[in-house]
Design a protein around this motif. Structure first.
Motif, PDB file in Angstrom:
ATOM      1  N   GLY A  27       0.778  -1.237   0.000  1.00 20.81           N
ATOM      2  CA  GLY A  27       0.000   0.000   0.000  1.00 20.81           C
ATOM      3  C   GLY A  27       0.803   1.278   0.000  1.00 20.81           C
ATOM      4  N   ASN A  28       2.130   1.186  -0.081  1.00 19.77           N
ATOM      5  CA  ASN A  28       2.951   2.406  -0.069  1.00 19.77           C
ATOM      6  C   ASN A  28       2.621   3.329  -1.237  1.00 19.77           C
ATOM      7  N   ARG A  30      -0.102   3.485  -3.211  1.00 21.54           N
ATOM      8  CA  ARG A  30      -1.446   4.062  -3.152  1.00 21.54           C
ATOM      9  C   ARG A  30      -1.543   5.143  -2.075  1.00 21.54           C
ATOM     10  N   TRP A  31      -0.840   4.925  -0.963  1.00 15.90           N
ATOM     11  CA  TRP A  31      -0.823   5.923   0.111  1.00 15.90           C
ATOM     12  C   TRP A  31      -0.255   7.241  -0.410  1.00 15.90           C
ATOM     13  N   SER A  34      -2.602   8.933  -3.107  1.00 14.65           N
ATOM     14  CA  SER A  34      -3.794   9.551  -2.523  1.00 14.65           C
ATOM     15  C   SER A  34      -3.483  10.933  -1.958  1.00 14.65           C
ATOM     16  N   ARG A  35      -2.204  11.201  -1.786  1.00 16.42           N
ATOM     17  CA  ARG A  35      -1.755  12.503  -1.285  1.00 16.42           C
ATOM     18  C   ARG A  35      -1.123  13.350  -2.375  1.00 16.42           C
ATOM     19  N   GLY A  42       5.802   7.246  -0.840  1.00 17.71           N
ATOM     20  CA  GLY A  42       5.149   6.255   0.006  1.00 17.71           C
ATOM     21  C   GLY A  42       6.112   5.186   0.493  1.00 17.71           C
ATOM     22  N   THR A 195      -1.216  -5.880   4.634  1.00 16.45           N
ATOM     23  CA  THR A 195      -1.893  -4.590   4.704  1.00 16.45           C
ATOM     24  C   THR A 195      -2.468  -4.216   3.339  1.00 16.45           C
ATOM     25  N   SER A 196      -3.275  -3.178   3.306  1.00 16.64           N
ATOM     26  CA  SER A 196      -3.773  -2.484   2.103  1.00 16.64           C
ATOM     27  C   SER A 196      -5.077  -3.013   1.542  1.00 16.64           C
ATOM     28  N   THR A 219      -5.730  -1.309   6.277  1.00 21.72           N
ATOM     29  CA  THR A 219      -4.764  -0.239   6.516  1.00 21.72           C
ATOM     30  C   THR A 219      -3.625  -0.282   5.499  1.00 21.72           C
ATOM     31  N   LEU A 220      -3.303   0.862   4.908  1.00 24.76           N
ATOM     32  CA  LEU A 220      -2.134   0.949   4.039  1.00 24.76           C
ATOM     33  C   LEU A 220      -0.876   0.941   4.910  1.00 24.76           C
ATOM     34  N   ASP A 223       0.364   3.719   7.198  1.00 21.93           N
ATOM     35  CA  ASP A 223      -0.543   4.068   8.294  1.00 21.93           C
ATOM     36  C   ASP A 223      -0.605   2.982   9.368  1.00 21.93           C
TER      37      ASP A 223
END
Length: 248
Positions: A27-28, A30-31, A34-35, A42, A195-196, A219-220, A223
């Motif tokens: 999920g790094n 995508r995290w 998303s920002r 990430g 995760t993710s 959770t990514l 996070d």
């Protein structure tokens, strides 16, 4: 058979904390996206979480932690991302080496090192060397690792020993192959966390996780907190692990 150290064969605890936790840190990218940031942002954020999780292990009763850092399939990503990840690995090892040594963390790397650059391999070798006598958390980093690739490499070494007369084919059973795996000195994972929000194992510890408990969480990875890690460890203690048997 190759002259290898004796593997850890102690059975896993049926209650309480898992002895060995493995994590697919997903999920790094995508995290970061998303920002509005590049994927490598990430990955850098995710690297910080590794330290926090390692530091949390002793208080949670986790003796072995294995993290999936880079898979054999991750070479399919863009050259920019792959180059950035390799640079991050070199920087992480150089930056964290002293802290890992001082915190009594024993570091090992698993995976095929053939495609890795010489500088990174040298850093990996040095980190393994300077932490070899540590007796705290055992941190295993899977780098250019794939479960199928690992089994194929192990089978090749086993076949070489048979061909050389060092191993009797009639003696081969399900206890033989693990002695040739990258993880031969580690106990099998008790708990695997991904995760993710993805619910797949992505070619990670295929042989070793035959009886692991799994947790797929939304959770990514950047996070993922110590509190969530502790919650998952506590939840593991409520599971009944029968390994194919039935309850008494």
């Amino acid at each position: 058979m190759h002259d290898r150290a004796e593997p850890v064969t102690s059975p896993s605890n049926t209650k309480g904390a898992p002895r060995h936790v493995a994590i697919i840190m997903d999920g790094n990218g995508r995290w970061a996206q998303s920002r509005g940031r590049p994927r490598l942002f990430g990955h850098h954020a995710g690297a910080k979480r590794v330290r926090e999780v390692v530091e949390a292990c002793p208080d949670l009763g986790v003796k072995y932690l294995t993290i999936f850092a880079f898979s054999t399939e991750n070479w399919k990503r863009t050259q920019v991302e792959v180059a950035g990840l390799m640079s991050l690995f070199r920087r992480y090892i150089a930056k964290e080496a002293r802290a890992l040594r001082d915190q009594q963390v024993r570091v090992r790397f698993i995976g095929d090192r053939v495609r890795l650059d010489a500088k990174l391999i040298a850093l990996m070798d040095e980190l393994e060397k300077i932490t070899a006598e540590n007796d705290g958390v055992n941190l295993t980093i899977a780098l250019n690792y794939g479960g199928r690739d690992e089994v194929a490499r192990a089978t090749k070494r086993l076949a070489e020993d048979v061909a050389a007369g060092r191993l009797d084919p009639a003696s081969i059973d399900q206890e033989t192959l693990p002695k040739y795996l990258d993880t031969y000195v580690l106990p099998d994972p008790d708990l695997v966390i991904r995760t993710s929000g993805e619910a797949r194992i992505s070619n990670f510890l295929l042989w070793q996780s035959a009886y692991a408990e799994y947790e797929f969480i939304d959770t990514l990875w950047p996070d993922f907190t110590k509190a969530e890690f502790a919650r998952l460890i506590t939840g593991y203690g409520t599971r009944e692990r029968r390994f194919g048997a039935v309850s008494a």
